[in-house]
Design a protein around this motif. Structure first.
Motif, PDB file in Angstrom:
ATOM      1  N   VAL A 221       0.840  -1.195   0.000  1.00  0.00           N
ATOM      2  CA  VAL A 221       0.000   0.000   0.000  1.00  0.00           C
ATOM      3  C   VAL A 221       0.876   1.245   0.000  1.00  0.00           C
ATOM      4  O   VAL A 221       0.562   2.245  -0.649  1.00  0.00           O
ATOM      5  N   GLY A 222       2.027   1.164   0.687  1.00  0.00           N
ATOM      6  CA  GLY A 222       2.889   2.334   0.787  1.00  0.00           C
ATOM      7  C   GLY A 222       3.589   2.649  -0.517  1.00  0.00           C
ATOM      8  O   GLY A 222       3.554   3.780  -0.995  1.00  0.00           O
ATOM      9  N   ASN A 223       4.234   1.648  -1.149  1.00  0.00           N
ATOM     10  CA  ASN A 223       5.015   1.974  -2.338  1.00  0.00           C
ATOM     11  C   ASN A 223       4.157   2.125  -3.586  1.00  0.00           C
ATOM     12  O   ASN A 223       4.668   2.393  -4.659  1.00  0.00           O
ATOM     13  N   ARG A 224       2.840   1.930  -3.474  1.00  0.00           N
ATOM     14  CA  ARG A 224       1.944   2.275  -4.578  1.00  0.00           C
ATOM     15  C   ARG A 224       1.395   3.686  -4.430  1.00  0.00           C
ATOM     16  O   ARG A 224       0.561   4.092  -5.229  1.00  0.00           O
ATOM     17  N   GLY A 225       1.782   4.403  -3.390  1.00  0.00           N
ATOM     18  CA  GLY A 225       1.361   5.782  -3.240  1.00  0.00           C
ATOM     19  C   GLY A 225       0.023   5.960  -2.553  1.00  0.00           C
ATOM     20  O   GLY A 225      -0.555   7.040  -2.603  1.00  0.00           O
ATOM     21  N   LEU A 226      -0.478   4.907  -1.911  1.00  0.00           N
ATOM     22  CA  LEU A 226      -1.771   5.021  -1.227  1.00  0.00           C
ATOM     23  C   LEU A 226      -1.537   5.390   0.231  1.00  0.00           C
ATOM     24  O   LEU A 226      -1.914   4.667   1.132  1.00  0.00           O
ATOM     25  N   SER A 241      -7.986  -0.934  -0.172  1.00  0.00           N
ATOM     26  CA  SER A 241      -6.576  -0.723  -0.499  1.00  0.00           C
ATOM     27  C   SER A 241      -5.904  -2.056  -0.820  1.00  0.00           C
ATOM     28  O   SER A 241      -5.058  -2.128  -1.718  1.00  0.00           O
ATOM     29  N   GLY A 242      -6.278  -3.143  -0.104  1.00  0.00           N
ATOM     30  CA  GLY A 242      -5.734  -4.455  -0.437  1.00  0.00           C
ATOM     31  C   GLY A 242      -6.126  -4.883  -1.840  1.00  0.00           C
ATOM     32  O   GLY A 242      -5.317  -5.431  -2.601  1.00  0.00           O
ATOM     33  N   HIS A 243      -7.382  -4.630  -2.214  1.00  0.00           N
ATOM     34  CA  HIS A 243      -7.857  -4.961  -3.565  1.00  0.00           C
ATOM     35  C   HIS A 243      -7.084  -4.159  -4.606  1.00  0.00           C
ATOM     36  O   HIS A 243      -6.678  -4.688  -5.656  1.00  0.00           O
ATOM     37  N   GLN A 244      -6.860  -2.896  -4.319  1.00  0.00           N
ATOM     38  CA  GLN A 244      -6.195  -2.026  -5.295  1.00  0.00           C
ATOM     39  C   GLN A 244      -4.748  -2.453  -5.503  1.00  0.00           C
ATOM     40  O   GLN A 244      -4.272  -2.559  -6.634  1.00  0.00           O
ATOM     41  N   SER A 247      -4.631  -5.862  -7.420  1.00  0.00           N
ATOM     42  CA  SER A 247      -5.001  -5.757  -8.830  1.00  0.00           C
ATOM     43  C   SER A 247      -3.907  -5.035  -9.622  1.00  0.00           C
ATOM     44  O   SER A 247      -3.613  -5.407 -10.769  1.00  0.00           O
ATOM     45  N   MET A 248      -3.268  -4.028  -9.030  1.00  0.00           N
ATOM     46  CA  MET A 248      -2.143  -3.373  -9.708  1.00  0.00           C
ATOM     47  C   MET A 248      -0.990  -4.358  -9.915  1.00  0.00           C
ATOM     48  O   MET A 248      -0.344  -4.373 -10.966  1.00  0.00           O
TER      49      MET A 248
END
Length: 325
Positions: A221-226, A241-244, A247-248
């Motif tokens: 979650v952190g290194n994806r910018g969320l 956020s886990g789903h996002q 999926s990324m």
């Protein structure tokens, strides 16, 4: 804390100064008084039915309560009570089949079954089954069978059982025929292992191939910018956020898998699916979202095994310090 400890002098008077007449009577005294009043009323009613009601009411001793113990009244009514109980028991037993017929009459049951099957029981079979006159009789006058039938006897006589057949067929399996590894997953070399690690404030996704080579660095979650409010609130990672994150990660992983398959000489054709083993660790909110992201891409992934690898202590050594933070 900060107040004087309670003493008897601090007890409020409104709880202490209760006159004895206003206190409720203890130990069934109220019921005993009620009983005495009822006893006196019964005596007055009895004397009034005997015809000297005026004389008894005019005497000064007529309303005096005699001190009689409750047992005396019960002993006087004991015979009537026994008669009432016997009457009630006889009514109960008249509705009860088991006190009417003390034993199972198998001949009668056999005739009932024959009539139910549409056959008429033969006369010589009936003659053969007549019991001796010395046999004890039922309450309604019918004779008991020559013996009380157990199920084996009944089955040998009539060919069917009155009891459900509860014996399971025991299938003997030899040791050499046991498949000892049947419960273990069977991995193949073209499977990919996708890990979803759900922690309290973060969710990680990372994938390895069969040899243990990492295909893509972990997404969190952190290194994806969320960061900030997207990570969840009140110390809990959110499902979204886990789903996002997952999926990324999957979107970036699919081209890498296609490229690797093509380099091995097995390119993915249209409609082919990649066999994956999903391993989930942790029990926080991001776990649900990560699994949902994988099921969203069921057009590409064929989930062969879904495994929960959350570390579960069987009271072994103490866990390292930073595990549950």
């Amino acid at each position: 804390r900060g107040k004087p400890r309670p003493r008897a002098g601090l007890f409020p008077d409104k709880y202490r100064r209760v006159p004895a007449a206003l206190k409720p009577m203890q130990g069934g005294q109220q019921y005993f008084n009620d009983f005495m009043l009822q006893r006196n009323d019964d005596d007055l009613r009895l004397s009034s039915t005997q015809g000297n009601s005026e004389a008894s009411l005019n005497t000064p001793l007529s309303s005096k309560i005699e001190l009689r113990l409750p047992q005396a009244d019960f002993i006087a009514n004991r015979d009537a009570l026994d008669a009432a109980l016997a009457k009630e028991l006889s009514e109960l037993s008249s509705q009860d089949g088991f006190t009417q017929r003390r034993a199972f009459n198998e001949l009668e049951q056999f005739h009932v079954e024959m009539r139910r099957a549409g056959q008429q029981p033969s006369a010589d079979a009936a003659q053969q089954e007549i019991p001796s006159a010395a046999t004890a009789a039922e309450p309604d006058g019918t004779l008991l069978p020559d013996r009380v039938a157990d199920n084996d006897y009944f089955k040998s006589r009539f060919g069917y059982s009155l009891v459900k057949d509860t014996q399971l067929e025991t299938v003997r399996t030899e040791y050499k025929d046991l498949d000892l590894w049947a419960e273990l997953p069977k991995y193949t070399k073209d499977m990919y292992f996708l890990y979803i690690i759900a922690r309290r404030r973060n969710t990680y996704a990372v994938c390895f191939d069969f040899t243990g080579k990492r295909l893509l660095k972990p997404y969190t979650v952190g290194n994806r910018g969320l960061k900030g409010g997207d990570r969840g609130f009140r110390g809990e990672g959110s499902t979204d956020s886990g789903h996002q994150v997952t999926s990324m990660y999957i979107n970036d992983l699919i081209p890498i898998i296609r490229e690797q398959k093509a380099s091995f000489g097995k390119p993915l054709q249209k409609g082919d699916k990649v066999d994956v083993v999903v391993r989930v660790m942790g029990f926080y909110n991001g776990r649900q979202g990560g699994v949902r992201a994988i099921t969203d891409r069921s057009d590409v992934f064929n989930v062969r095994y879904f495994e929960d690898v959350t570390p579960f202590p069987l009271n072994g050594p103490r866990m390292p310090r930073g595990v549950f933070k």
